[in-house]
Design a protein around this motif. Structure first.
Motif, PDB file in Angstrom:
ATOM      1  N   MET A 194      16.904  -2.989   6.954  1.00 41.69           N
ATOM      2  CA  MET A 194      15.967  -4.210   6.631  1.00 41.69           C
ATOM      3  C   MET A 194      14.660  -3.468   7.007  1.00 41.69           C
ATOM      4  SD  MET A 194      17.830  -7.875   8.094  1.00 41.69           S
ATOM      5  CE  MET A 194      16.978  -7.462   9.911  1.00 41.69           C
ATOM      6  N   MET A 195      13.609  -4.330   6.363  1.00 45.44           N
ATOM      7  CA  MET A 195      12.203  -3.345   6.442  1.00 45.44           C
ATOM      8  C   MET A 195      11.378  -4.748   6.777  1.00 45.44           C
ATOM      9  SD  MET A 195       9.964  -1.720   3.368  1.00 45.44           S
ATOM     10  CE  MET A 195      10.675  -0.052   3.932  1.00 45.44           C
ATOM     11  N   LEU A 196      10.236  -4.597   7.724  1.00 42.10           N
ATOM     12  CA  LEU A 196       9.290  -5.258   8.187  1.00 42.10           C
ATOM     13  C   LEU A 196       7.966  -4.769   7.945  1.00 42.10           C
ATOM     14  CD1 LEU A 196       8.195  -8.259   9.660  1.00 42.10           C
ATOM     15  CD2 LEU A 196       8.116  -6.486  11.749  1.00 42.10           C
ATOM     16  N   ALA A 197       7.182  -5.564   7.145  1.00 39.36           N
ATOM     17  CA  ALA A 197       5.884  -5.113   6.962  1.00 39.36           C
ATOM     18  C   ALA A 197       4.861  -6.258   7.374  1.00 39.36           C
ATOM     19  CB  ALA A 197       5.745  -4.928   5.441  1.00 39.36           C
ATOM     20  N   THR A 198       3.554  -5.391   8.102  1.00 43.75           N
ATOM     21  CA  THR A 198       2.727  -6.754   8.671  1.00 43.75           C
ATOM     22  C   THR A 198       1.524  -5.784   8.496  1.00 43.75           C
ATOM     23  OG1 THR A 198       2.304  -5.713  10.755  1.00 43.75           O
ATOM     24  CG2 THR A 198       4.179  -7.288  10.336  1.00 43.75           C
ATOM     25  N   GLU A 199       0.327  -6.354   8.723  1.00 42.60           N
ATOM     26  CA  GLU A 199      -1.162  -5.762   8.577  1.00 42.60           C
ATOM     27  C   GLU A 199      -0.962  -4.457   9.618  1.00 42.60           C
ATOM     28  OE1 GLU A 199      -3.799  -8.698   9.524  1.00 42.60           O
ATOM     29  OE2 GLU A 199      -3.592  -9.845   7.551  1.00 42.60           O
ATOM     30  N   SER A 200      -0.307  -4.645  10.728  1.00 45.88           N
ATOM     31  CA  SER A 200      -0.490  -3.368  11.415  1.00 45.88           C
ATOM     32  C   SER A 200       0.564  -2.274  11.145  1.00 45.88           C
ATOM     33  CB  SER A 200      -0.165  -3.918  12.963  1.00 45.88           C
ATOM     34  OG  SER A 200       1.345  -4.410  12.997  1.00 45.88           O
ATOM     35  N   GLY A 201       1.606  -2.360  10.108  1.00 51.06           N
ATOM     36  CA  GLY A 201       2.275  -1.265   9.856  1.00 51.06           C
ATOM     37  C   GLY A 201       3.661  -1.755   9.222  1.00 51.06           C
ATOM     38  N   CYS A 202       4.496  -0.702   9.036  1.00 51.52           N
ATOM     39  CA  CYS A 202       5.606  -0.993   8.104  1.00 51.52           C
ATOM     40  C   CYS A 202       6.924  -0.342   9.132  1.00 51.52           C
ATOM     41  CB  CYS A 202       5.625  -0.523   6.727  1.00 51.52           C
ATOM     42  SG  CYS A 202       7.020  -0.949   5.600  1.00 51.52           S
ATOM     43  N   TYR A 203       7.922  -1.181   9.185  1.00 54.88           N
ATOM     44  CA  TYR A 203       9.246  -0.556  10.091  1.00 54.88           C
ATOM     45  C   TYR A 203      10.371  -0.932   9.281  1.00 54.88           C
ATOM     46  CZ  TYR A 203       5.119  -1.506  13.264  1.00 54.88           C
ATOM     47  OH  TYR A 203       4.073  -1.448  13.706  1.00 54.88           O
ATOM     48  N   ILE A 204      11.379  -0.018   9.814  1.00 54.00           N
ATOM     49  CA  ILE A 204      12.732  -0.490   9.358  1.00 54.00           C
ATOM     50  C   ILE A 204      13.639  -0.409  10.429  1.00 54.00           C
ATOM     51  CG2 ILE A 204      12.438   0.601   7.042  1.00 54.00           C
ATOM     52  CD1 ILE A 204      14.103   3.074   7.961  1.00 54.00           C
ATOM     53  N   THR A 205      14.730  -1.330  10.247  1.00 52.98           N
ATOM     54  CA  THR A 205      15.859  -1.206  11.110  1.00 52.98           C
ATOM     55  C   THR A 205      17.141  -0.793  10.310  1.00 52.98           C
ATOM     56  OG1 THR A 205      16.436  -3.507  11.052  1.00 52.98           O
ATOM     57  CG2 THR A 205      15.015  -2.888  12.988  1.00 52.98           C
ATOM     58  N   GLN A 206      18.104  -0.105  10.893  1.00 57.29           N
ATOM     59  CA  GLN A 206      19.402   0.168  10.324  1.00 57.29           C
ATOM     60  C   GLN A 206      20.473   0.010  11.224  1.00 57.29           C
ATOM     61  OE1 GLN A 206      18.141   4.182   8.908  1.00 57.29           O
ATOM     62  NE2 GLN A 206      18.587   3.508   6.900  1.00 57.29           N
ATOM     63  N   ARG A 207      21.583  -0.736  10.868  1.00 58.25           N
ATOM     64  CA  ARG A 207      22.523  -0.796  11.590  1.00 58.25           C
ATOM     65  C   ARG A 207      23.879  -0.547  10.807  1.00 58.25           C
ATOM     66  NH1 ARG A 207      25.542  -4.899   8.607  1.00 58.25           N
ATOM     67  NH2 ARG A 207      24.202  -6.832   8.500  1.00 58.25           N
ATOM     68  N   PRO A 208      25.079  -0.347  11.397  1.00 53.85           N
ATOM     69  CA  PRO A 208      26.316  -0.203  10.621  1.00 53.85           C
ATOM     70  C   PRO A 208      26.597  -1.142   9.488  1.00 53.85           C
ATOM     71  CG  PRO A 208      26.805   0.095  12.864  1.00 53.85           C
ATOM     72  CD  PRO A 208      25.437  -0.270  12.988  1.00 53.85           C
ATOM     73  N   GLN A 209      27.181  -0.631   8.366  1.00 50.46           N
ATOM     74  CA  GLN A 209      27.515  -1.551   7.261  1.00 50.46           C
ATOM     75  C   GLN A 209      29.032  -1.918   7.407  1.00 50.46           C
ATOM     76  OE1 GLN A 209      26.457  -3.772   4.881  1.00 50.46           O
ATOM     77  NE2 GLN A 209      25.799  -2.437   3.158  1.00 50.46           N
ATOM     78  N   LEU A 210      29.267  -3.216   7.926  1.00 52.81           N
ATOM     79  CA  LEU A 210      30.666  -3.675   8.172  1.00 52.81           C
ATOM     80  C   LEU A 210      31.394  -3.996   6.684  1.00 52.81           C
ATOM     81  CD1 LEU A 210      30.044  -5.970  11.140  1.00 52.81           C
ATOM     82  CD2 LEU A 210      30.933  -3.662  11.117  1.00 52.81           C
TER      83      LEU A 210
END
Length: 284
Positions: A194-210
């Motif tokens: 998943m990805m989060l984008a805001t004015e302060s930056g861009c981030y991802i989280t990754q977790r196992p694919q069930l």
């Protein structure tokens, strides 16, 4: 108590739309005022079909007016929208957001722009996609698209992480203040990104694919609700993003362990407030 108007689909059995969003928000301490765009017996991925009907845009408008008449719109701190059954319902969403923000300018509008999934088929009434792209998503504070919906909004191809980041940045220039991409399927096959984008930056989280025999429905609705609840509970954008990732995974893990394909939201309810897994966001 914090009040949230949640305008989404509803199923009598199972967890999709409001049936996936309302209880998690309540479990996180929110007052939720659900308004249903459709009411079906079950979600539409059952081979046996489903029963039920869509509601008119006027039904939505009347319910919002009724809440307003008793003086509660001023207590609404967020509007959350999901699946819409008609283009007219999209206009009712816009009316609702305008009404809420007139009385509470700091209220959030969180839009899950449900346009379908290419693998499942994009089954929408005429005009909904155009309304979402041109009128609804630009007025949202937060949009929660999947990869397909983000490409539709930005008209940008996404095949890798850099293209996803560029598309999110374009989306931010089109009105929303935050973009949470609830699934980037082109980034990795073995993890759920998943990805989060805001004015302060861009981030991802990754977790196992069930792996499921049948993919659960209502996961995106759950993610949108968890993120909204986190923000209203005072979490930072990144903390709310991590919470949505971890809490959703907890529900999915319980669902997987029980060999079900309907989300086991009630059985996994402690995960909604205290997730057992801690996948951290990474700046990209």
């Amino acid at each position: 108590m914090k009040g949230i108007i949640s305008i989404q689909s509803h199923v009598v059995f199972g967890h999709a739309g409001n049936s996936s969003a309302v209880f998690p928000l309540q479990r996180m301490g929110m007052e939720v005022w659900p308004i249903h765009t459709v009411q079906f017996s079950n979600h539409t991925q059952y081979s046996q079909g489903w029963k039920g009907r869509a509601f008119s845009a006027d039904d939505i408008n009347q319910l919002v007016t009724g809440i307003d008449n008793i003086g509660k719109i001023a207590d609404c701190q967020a509007a959350l929208s999901g699946y819409q059954g008609s283009a007219e319902q999209c206009q009712a969403i816009i009316n609702t957001v305008n009404t809420v923000k007139q009385q509470n300018p700091t209220a959030l509008y969180v839009c899950d722009p449900v346009m379908g999934d290419p693998e499942k088929g994009c089954i929408l009434a005429d005009g909904i996609t155009e309304q979402l792209i041109n009128e609804v998503m630009p007025i949202a504070d937060v949009i929660v698209p999947n990869q397909f919906e983000l490409t539709q909004f930005t008209k940008m191809e996404i095949n890798n992480l850099e293209q996803a980041k560029a598309a999110c940045q374009k989306a931010l220039s089109m009105g929303p203040k935050m973009v949470l991409v609830k699934h980037l399927h082109s980034v990795a096959d073995d993890t759920f990104t998943m990805m989060l984008a805001t004015e302060s930056g861009c981030y991802i989280t990754q977790r196992p694919q069930l792996e499921f025999d049948k993919q659960p429905v209502g996961v995106g609705d759950l993610i949108s609700a968890l993120f909204t609840g986190g923000l209203l509970n005072g979490m930072s954008e990144v903390d709310a993003f991590e919470h949505a990732t971890n809490a959703c995974y907890g529900v999915l893990k319980e669902t997987h362990q029980r060999q079900e394909w309907e989300l086991q939201t009630i059985a996994a309810q402690n995960e909604l407030v205290n997730p057992s897994e801690k996948f951290r966001a990474k700046a990209v």
